[in-house]
Design an enzyme around this catalytic site. Structure first.
Site, mmCIF file in Angstrom:
data_model
loop_
_atom_site.group_PDB
_atom_site.id
_atom_site.type_symbol
_atom_site.label_atom_id
_atom_site.label_comp_id
_atom_site.label_asym_id
_atom_site.label_seq_id
_atom_site.Cartn_x
_atom_site.Cartn_y
_atom_site.Cartn_z
ATOM 1 N N ASP A 1 2.295 14.856 14.145
ATOM 2 C CA ASP A 1 2.756 14.781 12.678
ATOM 3 C C ASP A 1 1.294 14.855 11.892
ATOM 4 O OD1 ASP A 1 4.912 14.310 10.714
ATOM 5 O OD2 ASP A 1 4.659 12.046 10.874
ATOM 6 N N LEU B 1 0.679 -1.326 0.008
ATOM 7 C CA LEU B 1 -0.019 -0.109 -0.069
ATOM 8 C C LEU B 1 0.868 1.251 0.056
ATOM 9 C CD1 LEU B 1 -2.721 -1.188 2.638
ATOM 10 C CD2 LEU B 1 -3.187 -0.969 0.251
ATOM 11 N N GLY B 2 2.174 1.319 0.633
ATOM 12 C CA GLY B 2 2.976 2.363 0.808
ATOM 13 C C GLY B 2 4.299 2.068 1.259
ATOM 14 N N GLY C 1 11.137 3.895 7.509
ATOM 15 C CA GLY C 1 11.701 2.825 7.904
ATOM 16 C C GLY C 1 10.792 1.676 7.817
ATOM 17 N N GLY C 2 9.545 1.515 6.996
ATOM 18 C CA GLY C 2 8.815 0.488 6.984
ATOM 19 C C GLY C 2 7.760 0.622 5.852
ATOM 20 N N THR C 3 7.139 -0.538 5.633
ATOM 21 C CA THR C 3 6.234 -0.778 4.423
ATOM 22 C C THR C 3 4.960 -1.114 4.995
ATOM 23 O OG1 THR C 3 8.331 -1.587 3.193
ATOM 24 C CG2 THR C 3 5.983 -2.123 2.321
ATOM 25 N N VAL C 4 3.703 -0.842 4.088
ATOM 26 C CA VAL C 4 2.489 -1.011 4.578
ATOM 27 C C VAL C 4 1.889 -1.933 3.507
ATOM 28 C CG1 VAL C 4 0.231 -0.010 5.213
ATOM 29 C CG2 VAL C 4 2.204 1.235 5.833
ATOM 30 N N GLY D 1 6.704 3.965 4.090
ATOM 31 C CA GLY D 1 6.995 5.136 5.126
ATOM 32 C C GLY D 1 8.484 5.168 5.570
ATOM 33 N N LYS E 1 1.570 -2.944 8.859
ATOM 34 C CA LYS E 1 2.586 -2.147 8.667
ATOM 35 C C LYS E 1 3.767 -2.735 9.398
ATOM 36 C CE LYS E 1 3.926 2.686 10.210
ATOM 37 N NZ LYS E 1 3.520 4.021 10.271
HETATM 38 N N1 LIG Z 1 -4.302 1.268 7.322
HETATM 39 C C1 LIG Z 1 -4.006 1.770 6.113
HETATM 40 N N2 LIG Z 1 -4.838 1.532 5.079
HETATM 41 C C2 LIG Z 1 -4.839 1.964 3.723
HETATM 42 N N3 LIG Z 1 -3.328 2.385 3.357
HETATM 43 C C3 LIG Z 1 -2.426 2.710 4.458
HETATM 44 C C4 LIG Z 1 -2.830 2.491 5.860
HETATM 45 N N4 LIG Z 1 -1.764 2.919 6.475
HETATM 46 C C5 LIG Z 1 -0.694 3.365 5.650
HETATM 47 N N5 LIG Z 1 -1.122 3.294 4.504
HETATM 48 C C6 LIG Z 1 -0.371 3.729 3.266
HETATM 49 O O1 LIG Z 1 0.860 3.360 3.396
HETATM 50 C C7 LIG Z 1 1.435 4.681 3.061
HETATM 51 C C8 LIG Z 1 2.930 4.509 4.053
HETATM 52 O O2 LIG Z 1 2.467 4.649 5.580
HETATM 53 P P1 LIG Z 1 3.506 4.962 6.667
HETATM 54 O O3 LIG Z 1 2.383 5.063 7.790
HETATM 55 O O4 LIG Z 1 4.352 3.958 6.619
HETATM 56 O O5 LIG Z 1 4.179 6.150 6.155
HETATM 57 P P2 LIG Z 1 3.715 7.852 5.951
HETATM 58 O O6 LIG Z 1 2.754 8.282 6.984
HETATM 59 O O7 LIG Z 1 3.278 7.738 4.569
HETATM 60 O O8 LIG Z 1 5.174 8.488 5.822
HETATM 61 P P3 LIG Z 1 6.160 8.458 7.303
HETATM 62 O O9 LIG Z 1 6.288 7.484 7.982
HETATM 63 O O10 LIG Z 1 7.587 9.100 6.630
HETATM 64 O O11 LIG Z 1 5.527 9.561 8.014
HETATM 65 C C9 LIG Z 1 0.608 5.621 3.354
HETATM 66 O O12 LIG Z 1 1.102 6.884 2.740
HETATM 67 C C10 LIG Z 1 -0.645 5.395 2.948
HETATM 68 O O13 LIG Z 1 -0.905 5.613 1.456
#
Ligand SMILES: Nc1ncnc2c1ncn2[C@@H]1O[C@H](COP(=O)(O)OP(=O)(O)OP(=O)(O)O)[C@@H](O)[C@H]1O
Length: 327
Positions: A182, A58-59, A63-66, A61, A81
């Protein structure tokens, strides 16, 4: 310019990673997260990571992947996550520990639900690395950042609904003495009903009546950071409780939804540290398009008041005509 250079130097210190912690302390933090109950009160019974099948990324961030995952026993979909870290990525470990600690306490329709947390063999591996996995409510619409990329701008009545839900979520968090720290489009997720919920507690902080909260070096995203967090000396950040910083960030997000780009600098300007510093701490209130309604303009002005003491509180803003009117 000298002032900016001086402040830049100070800020660089504030934004740097926290100092490494001894391995023993580091491992202790991870043991704490491992103690989390595997499931919450209304848990769908996710008690094993191997019951989840990865379907898509899904994305990514910090240090990690969702991942989008399927819970095979119930055929339900969740977001997983996965934060991966080793002994060199102490800051990520700390972020994870904070996130897990905060998620344990949160139960609101305006906040992303976390169904389970798994410590995936952190201590056992040779390099002391491992994963921390959060099984979360899946938000079909992705993030507000994704929505804005696809649609550019949102109409006022939609922004009003977004603002209201984020304020409700902040109201809940602040009542628990939690400052999010944040709030930004990628941390606001949207489900298939179009409901927005607050996610990502990586840099959140439990205030607990301490001034330390405002001096933590692991700051959130600079672009959405309030003047008192960016430059505590000039804007009285030492006395701020942090809640007002979340309101500022919401103001930036809401204006971004209306103008279709990060609103504090021009679309062609690079959002580097010096530009953001000058704009946030020394710049005028950003121009609000004349097409905006008087309620919207007044709401934004109250959120983006540089002096945090004059800024609207979450409680006050919930009563503002922009979010309380029926559209
Ligand atoms: N619960 C969820 N349902 C659907 N998509 C999600 C969910 N959580 C995260 N995502 C997707 O995954 C992406 C990465 O999420 P993550 O929380 O790891 O990082 P971020 O908030 O985008 O960046 P950072 O960690 O740098 O603040 C998000 O931008 C979103 O598009």
């Amino acid at each position: 310019m000298t002032l900016v250079r001086e402040r830049r130097h100070q800020q660089a210190l504030k934004l740097s990673l926290p100092p490494p912690v001894p391995v023993a302390e580091f491992q202790h933090q991870i043991h704490l997260t491992a103690l989390l109950p595997a499931s919450g009160p209304d848990s769908p019974g996710i008690d094993n990571l191997s019951d989840l099948e990865k379907m898509a990324v899904l994305g990514h961030g910090t240090g990690g992947t969702v991942y989008k995952v399927l819970h095979k026993k119930t055929s339900s979909i969740y977001a997983l996550k996965v934060l991966r870290f080793n002994q060199n990525t102490v800051s990520i470990c700390r972020q994870a520990a904070r996130e897990a600690e905060i998620l344990k306490r949160v139960d609101s329709q305006y906040i992303i639900r976390c169904h389970a947390v798994f410590d995936n063999g952190f201590i056992e591996t040779d390099n002391g690395g491992g994963d921390l996995c959060f099984v979360m409510e899946y938000m079909e619409g992705g993030s507000l950042h994704d929505v804005l990329r696809a649609r550019q701008r949102l109409p006022e009545h939609v922004i009003s609904g977004v603002a209201r839900r984020v304020l409700e979520g902040l109201h809940y968090l602040h009542s628990m003495q939690i400052v999010h720290r944040d709030i930004k489009p990628s941390n606001l997720l949207v489900n298939d009903k179009g409901e927005v919920k607050i996610a990502d507690f990586g840099v959140s902080h439990v205030v607990a009546g301490t001034r330390e909260a405002c001096h933590d070096s692991n700051m959130g995203t600079c672009a959405y950071m309030s003047p008192e967090r960016f430059d505590p000396e000039r804007w009285g950040g030492d006395n701020a409780n942090g809640f007002a910083g979340d309101v500022w960030s919401l103001g930036v997000v809401v204006l971004e939804c209306y103008v279709g780009h990060f609103p504090l600098i021009g679309p062609a300007q690079k959002p580097d540290w010096a530009t953001l510093m000058c704009t946030i701490c020394f710049g005028e209130m950003p121009e609000i398009p004349k097409t905006a309604s008087p309620e919207f303009r007044s709401f934004i002005r109250w959120c983006l008041e540089k002096d945090w003491k004059k800024r609207g509180t979450v409680g006050e803003l919930l009563g503002h005509a922009f979010v309380s009117r029926k559209c």
